[in-house]
Enzyme design. Structure first.
Site, PDB file in Angstrom:
ATOM      1  N   GLU A 116       0.852  -1.200   0.000  1.00  0.00           N
ATOM      2  CA  GLU A 116       0.000   0.000   0.000  1.00  0.00           C
ATOM      3  C   GLU A 116       0.883   1.243   0.000  1.00  0.00           C
ATOM      4  O   GLU A 116       2.109   1.134   0.110  1.00  0.00           O
ATOM      5  CB  GLU A 116      -0.940  -0.017   1.217  1.00  0.00           C
ATOM      6  CG  GLU A 116      -2.005  -1.117   1.121  1.00  0.00           C
ATOM      7  CD  GLU A 116      -2.912  -1.170   2.329  1.00  0.00           C
ATOM      8  OE1 GLU A 116      -3.623  -0.186   2.571  1.00  0.00           O
ATOM      9  OE2 GLU A 116      -2.895  -2.183   3.034  1.00  0.00           O
ATOM     10  N   HIS A 238      -8.676   9.533   3.127  1.00  0.00           N
ATOM     11  CA  HIS A 238      -8.307   8.417   2.246  1.00  0.00           C
ATOM     12  C   HIS A 238      -8.567   8.862   0.812  1.00  0.00           C
ATOM     13  O   HIS A 238      -9.633   9.410   0.523  1.00  0.00           O
ATOM     14  CB  HIS A 238      -9.140   7.176   2.599  1.00  0.00           C
ATOM     15  CG  HIS A 238      -8.600   5.913   1.995  1.00  0.00           C
ATOM     16  ND1 HIS A 238      -8.652   5.666   0.651  1.00  0.00           N
ATOM     17  CD2 HIS A 238      -8.002   4.843   2.557  1.00  0.00           C
ATOM     18  CE1 HIS A 238      -8.101   4.483   0.414  1.00  0.00           C
ATOM     19  NE2 HIS A 238      -7.697   3.962   1.551  1.00  0.00           N
ATOM     20  N   ARG A 284      -0.567   8.827   1.734  1.00  0.00           N
ATOM     21  CA  ARG A 284      -1.953   9.252   1.520  1.00  0.00           C
ATOM     22  C   ARG A 284      -2.168  10.758   1.509  1.00  0.00           C
ATOM     23  O   ARG A 284      -3.010  11.261   0.769  1.00  0.00           O
ATOM     24  CB  ARG A 284      -2.831   8.691   2.646  1.00  0.00           C
ATOM     25  CG  ARG A 284      -3.275   7.335   2.341  1.00  0.00           C
ATOM     26  CD  ARG A 284      -4.211   6.808   3.371  1.00  0.00           C
ATOM     27  NE  ARG A 284      -4.178   5.364   3.178  1.00  0.00           N
ATOM     28  CZ  ARG A 284      -4.632   4.484   4.037  1.00  0.00           C
ATOM     29  NH1 ARG A 284      -5.172   4.888   5.160  1.00  0.00           N
ATOM     30  NH2 ARG A 284      -4.563   3.203   3.780  1.00  0.00           N
ATOM     31  N   HIS A 345     -10.977   9.669   6.911  1.00  0.00           N
ATOM     32  CA  HIS A 345     -10.773   8.229   7.092  1.00  0.00           C
ATOM     33  C   HIS A 345     -10.249   7.860   8.473  1.00  0.00           C
ATOM     34  O   HIS A 345     -10.712   6.911   9.079  1.00  0.00           O
ATOM     35  CB  HIS A 345      -9.784   7.771   6.014  1.00  0.00           C
ATOM     36  CG  HIS A 345      -9.477   6.310   6.015  1.00  0.00           C
ATOM     37  ND1 HIS A 345     -10.440   5.349   5.829  1.00  0.00           N
ATOM     38  CD2 HIS A 345      -8.305   5.637   6.169  1.00  0.00           C
ATOM     39  CE1 HIS A 345      -9.877   4.144   5.853  1.00  0.00           C
ATOM     40  NE2 HIS A 345      -8.587   4.299   6.084  1.00  0.00           N
ATOM     41  N   ARG A 380      -0.701   8.683   9.032  1.00  0.00           N
ATOM     42  CA  ARG A 380      -0.518   7.246   9.315  1.00  0.00           C
ATOM     43  C   ARG A 380      -0.139   6.471   8.052  1.00  0.00           C
ATOM     44  O   ARG A 380      -0.747   6.639   6.997  1.00  0.00           O
ATOM     45  CB  ARG A 380      -1.807   6.657   9.889  1.00  0.00           C
ATOM     46  CG  ARG A 380      -1.758   5.161  10.084  1.00  0.00           C
ATOM     47  CD  ARG A 380      -3.027   4.661  10.718  1.00  0.00           C
ATOM     48  NE  ARG A 380      -4.190   4.875   9.905  1.00  0.00           N
ATOM     49  CZ  ARG A 380      -4.612   4.051   8.944  1.00  0.00           C
ATOM     50  NH1 ARG A 380      -3.944   2.943   8.669  1.00  0.00           N
ATOM     51  NH2 ARG A 380      -5.710   4.322   8.263  1.00  0.00           N
TER      52      ARG A 380
HETATM   53  C1  SIN Z   1      -7.265   0.569   2.821  1.00  0.00           C
HETATM   54  O1  SIN Z   1      -7.460  -0.638   2.639  1.00  0.00           O
HETATM   55  O2  SIN Z   1      -6.980   1.330   1.911  1.00  0.00           O
HETATM   56  C2  SIN Z   1      -7.401   1.133   4.204  1.00  0.00           C
HETATM   57  C3  SIN Z   1      -6.390   0.552   5.083  1.00  0.00           C
HETATM   58  C4  SIN Z   1      -5.893   1.567   6.064  1.00  0.00           C
HETATM   59  O3  SIN Z   1      -6.540   2.586   6.284  1.00  0.00           O
HETATM   60  O4  SIN Z   1      -4.801   1.366   6.597  1.00  0.00           O
END
Ligand code: SIN
Length: 534
Positions: A116, A238, A284, A345, A380
Site C-alpha cells: 500500500e 483516504h 496518503r 478516514h 498514518r
Molecule cells: C485501505 O485498505 O486502503 C485502508 C487501510 C488503512 O486505512 O490502513
C-alpha cells in the site's frame, strides 16, 4: 448501588476494545463492554487492506518498516514508539492465527503480502479484501461466548466518573461511567478500570469512509475527564472512496493501487504523474491533496481509479468484496474505471497515552485509534492501524491487571447514581439534526484537506454558536443517543480547529496555505478541555 460492576469497563467494540476484553477475561478479570451500536459495526470491520508487519526477512526489515512509518508521518512520529509497534507486528499476527483467523496465503504456504501507499516493501498481511471482517468475526465470537465478558449493545457512554469530580476519594481516579441504555435511562456502570476504545471521528466530516458511529465520543469523554488531545488537526483523508449516489462511505482499498491501479482524471490523464516519485503509491496525504487540487481546479466531481489493465481473473480473485460492491452499483472493475473521491478516514491524533494505553488519569486506559501514542505522526502509514489496535489490546491489559493488583477500591459504594431531576423531553429534535449537519458541512468546507487561517477562524465562529445551543440542550432536556453524539462531535470539531490553529506550519495531513512551509522542529499540538469554549 448499581447492578453493573466489573474489574474492567470497555467502551467500544472495534479490534482494540473486543481484543482487550478478551485478553482481560483470559486473565480472569470480569469485563463489561458497552457499545453504542452492535459488535458488527466498527471501523475495524471495515478495514479492507490488512495489517502491516515485517514478515519476509529476505527483503524486509524492522528498520525499513520504521523508516516508512516515519517518512509517511513526516517526522512527527516518536521513533522509539514506532519501533515498539513495528517489532511487535509478527507476534500480533501469530496470535491472531492462533485464535483461528485465516489470512490469505501464497502458493508456497506463506502469507500473500500486499502493498500500500508509503510502503517500500510488500508487508501487508490480509484476508482477501475483508481483513477487518475476518478478524472481528473471530474475536467477537470468542468475546460473546466468554463467561467473564458481558456485552451491552445499543448502550452509549455518557461521561466518566472520577473521584475528584464527585468528591468520593482522596486521590483522583476513574471509577466508572454513566451509560444511556436502550430504554433511555442512564445507568451507573461502576468499574475499577475503564478502557476507552471508541475509535475515530470520521463523522465530524461530511464525507467519510467511516461507519455512522464514529462521532469521536471517546475523545470528548476523555477530554471532559481531564485528558489532553494531541495532534487532532492530523485527520487523514483516504484518497479513494467510491463516488456513487447509491453507495456512500464505501472504501476502495489502497491495496488496489498496491497491485497496479492508476488514478486518472476523467479525461484519462494520470493524476500522480510528476507529483511524487512513488506516484499512485505515495503517502496518503500527498495523494489526497493532489486529487483535491485537481478536483478544485477542473471542477470535476471525481477522478477514476483504473484497474482495467489488470485482468478479470486476477481482480475478481484478489478483490472479491470490492468486485461485488462495485458490481452492485453497475461497475465492473475489470472493464470500467472506478469513480472515487477522497474522504475523512482516520484520526492520527488522539488522547495522550503511552503505547501501552496508560493515560494521565489513574484507572483510565485507551487503545486503538483514540490513542495518541506517537506512532502515526503527521500521517498514518497504511495498515499500521490494525497493527496498533492488535498490539495495544494485548499490552494495555498487562497494565490494567497491574493497576488492579496494586490498588484498593473503597469508593465503589459511594458513587452517585445519575440525577435527571427536573429534566424534560426535548421539544424540538430538529435542532439536533440541523447542528449535526452544519458541523459536518463546515468541517468539510473550512477544515478539510487544505486549510487557511481565515477558514479556521470562520469555522470556530460557527462552532461557538452551535456549542451554545447544544450545551443548553444538554443541561435542560432528557439526553438521547443523538444528543450525546452531537455534544461529543462539537467538542471534537472544536478541538480539531483549535489544534489546526496552533500548528503554524504545513506538515503531513495538516496543510495551511498561510503557513505553507514545514518548521525545522516537529512538535505536537495539545488541547485540553479548559482551552475550549464553555
Ligand atoms: C485501505 O485498505 O486502503 C485502508 C487501510 C488503512 O486505512 O490502513
Amino acid at each position: 448501588m448499581t447492578k453493573f460492576h466489573s474489574d474492567l469497563l470497555v467502551i467500544g467494540s472495534g479490534l482494540s476494545g473486543l481484543g482487550a476484553a478478551l485478553h482481560a477475561a483470559e486473565r480472569g478479570l470480569t469485563v463489561a463492554l458497552v457499545t453504542k451500536n452492535s459488535v458488527s459495526v466498527s471501523c475495524s470491520i471495515e478495514a479492507q487492506g490488512g495489517i502491516a508487519s515485517v514478515i519476509d526477512i529476505q527483503t524486509d526489515s524492522f528498520s525499513k518498516h520504521i523508516s516508512d512509518t516515519i517518512n509517511a508521518g513526516v517526522g512527527l512520529n516518536k521513533p522509539e514508539i514506532v519501533e515498539y509497534f513495528v517489532r511487535r507486528g509478527p507476534e500480533a499476527i501469530k496470535e491472531m492465527e492462533l485464535r483461528g483467523i485465516r489470512f490469505t496465503k501464497n502458493s508456497k504456504g506463506g502469507f500473500d503480502l500486499g502493498k500500500e501507499g508509503g510502503h517500500s516493501e510488500r508487508r501487508v498481511v490480509h484476508a482477501g479484501d475483508i481483513t477487518g471482517q475476518q478478524i472481528i468475526s473471530v474475536v467477537a465470537q470468542e468475546a460473546l461466548k466468554h463467561p467473564l465478558i458481558s456485552i451491552y449493545e445499543n448502550h452509549t457512554a455518557v461521561d466518566l466518573i472520577t473521584t475528584n469530580k464527585f468528591k468520593i476519594g482522596s486521590d483522583n481516579r476513574v471509577v466508572g461511567c454513566y451509560v444511556l441504555t436502550p430504554d433511555e435511562s442512564v445507568e451507573l456502570f461502576a468499574a475499577n478500570t475503564v478502557l476507552l476504545a471508541t475509535g475515530g471521528c470520521g463523522k465530524v466530516y461530511l464525507y467519510t469512509s467511516n461507519p455512522r458511529v464514529t462521532s469521536g465520543d471517546g475523545v470528548a469523554i476523555g477530554m471532559r475527564a481531564g485528558l489532553s488531545a494531541i495532534n487532532m488537526e492530523m485527520i487523514q483523508f483516504h484518497p479513494t472512496i467510491l463516488h456513487h449516489e447509491k453507495a456512500t462511505s464505501v472504501l476502495i482499498s489502497e491495496a488496489l493501487r498496491g497491485e497496479g491501479g492508476i488514478l486518472k482524471t476523467v479525461d484519462g490523464n494520470p493524476v500522480m504523474e510528476g507529483v511524487h516519485p512513488l506516484k499512485d503509491l505515495a503517502p496518503r496525504d500527498i495523494v489526497a491533496r493532489a486529487i483535491d487540487a485537481h478536483l478544485k481546479q477542473s471542477g470535476d466531481d471525481f477522478i477514476y481509479l483504473d484497474m482495467t489493465h489488470l485482468g478479470a481473473d486476477f481482480l475478481y480473485k484478489r478483490f472479491p468484496n470490492i468486485t461485488n460492491i462495485c458490481k452492485s452499483v453497475g461497475i465492473d472493475i475489470a472493464n470500467d474505471p472506478i469513480p472515487v473521491v477522497p474522504a475523512a478516514h482516520y484520526m492520527c491524533g488522539g488522547l495522550k497515552a503511552t503505547p501501552e494505553g496508560v493515560t494521565d488519569i489513574p484507572g483510565l486506559f485507551v487503545a486503538g485509534e483514540i490513542a495518541h501514542t506517537g506512532l502515526h505522526g503527521a500521517n498514518r502509514l497504511a495498515s499500521n492501524s490494525l497493527l496498533e489496535a492488535a498490539v495495544m489490546a494485548r499490552e494495555v491489559v498487562h497494565h490494567i491487571d497491574t493497576y488492579l493488583h496494586s490498588h484498593d477500591f473503597p469508593e465503589k459504594c459511594n458513587i452517585p447514581l445519575w440525577n435527571d431531576e427536573g429534566i424534560t423531553d426535548s421539544p424540538e429534535n430538529i435542532v439536533i439534526k440541523q447542528n449535526w449537519e452544519e458541523i459536518r458541512h463546515l468541517m468539510w468546507n473550512y477544515v478539510g484537506i487544505v486549510r487557511s487561517n481565515s477558514r479556521l477562524k470562520r469555522a470556530m465562529k460557527r462552532i461557538a454558536v452551535i456549542k451554545e445551543e447544544i450545551t443548553e440542550y444538554y443541561w435542560n432536556f432528557k439526553i438521547t443517543n443523538d444528543l450525546i453524539e452531537l455534544r461529543n462531535l462539537t467538542i471534537v470539531a472544536e478541538t480539531i480547529i483549535r489544534s489546526a490553529q496552533k500548528r503554524k506550519e504545513s506538515r503531513g495531513l495538516h496543510h495551511n496555505i498561510d503557513f505553507p512551509e514545514r518548521q525545522a522542529k516537529a512538535e505536537d499540538t495539545s488541547v485540553s478541555i479548559e482551552e475550549l469554549l464553555p
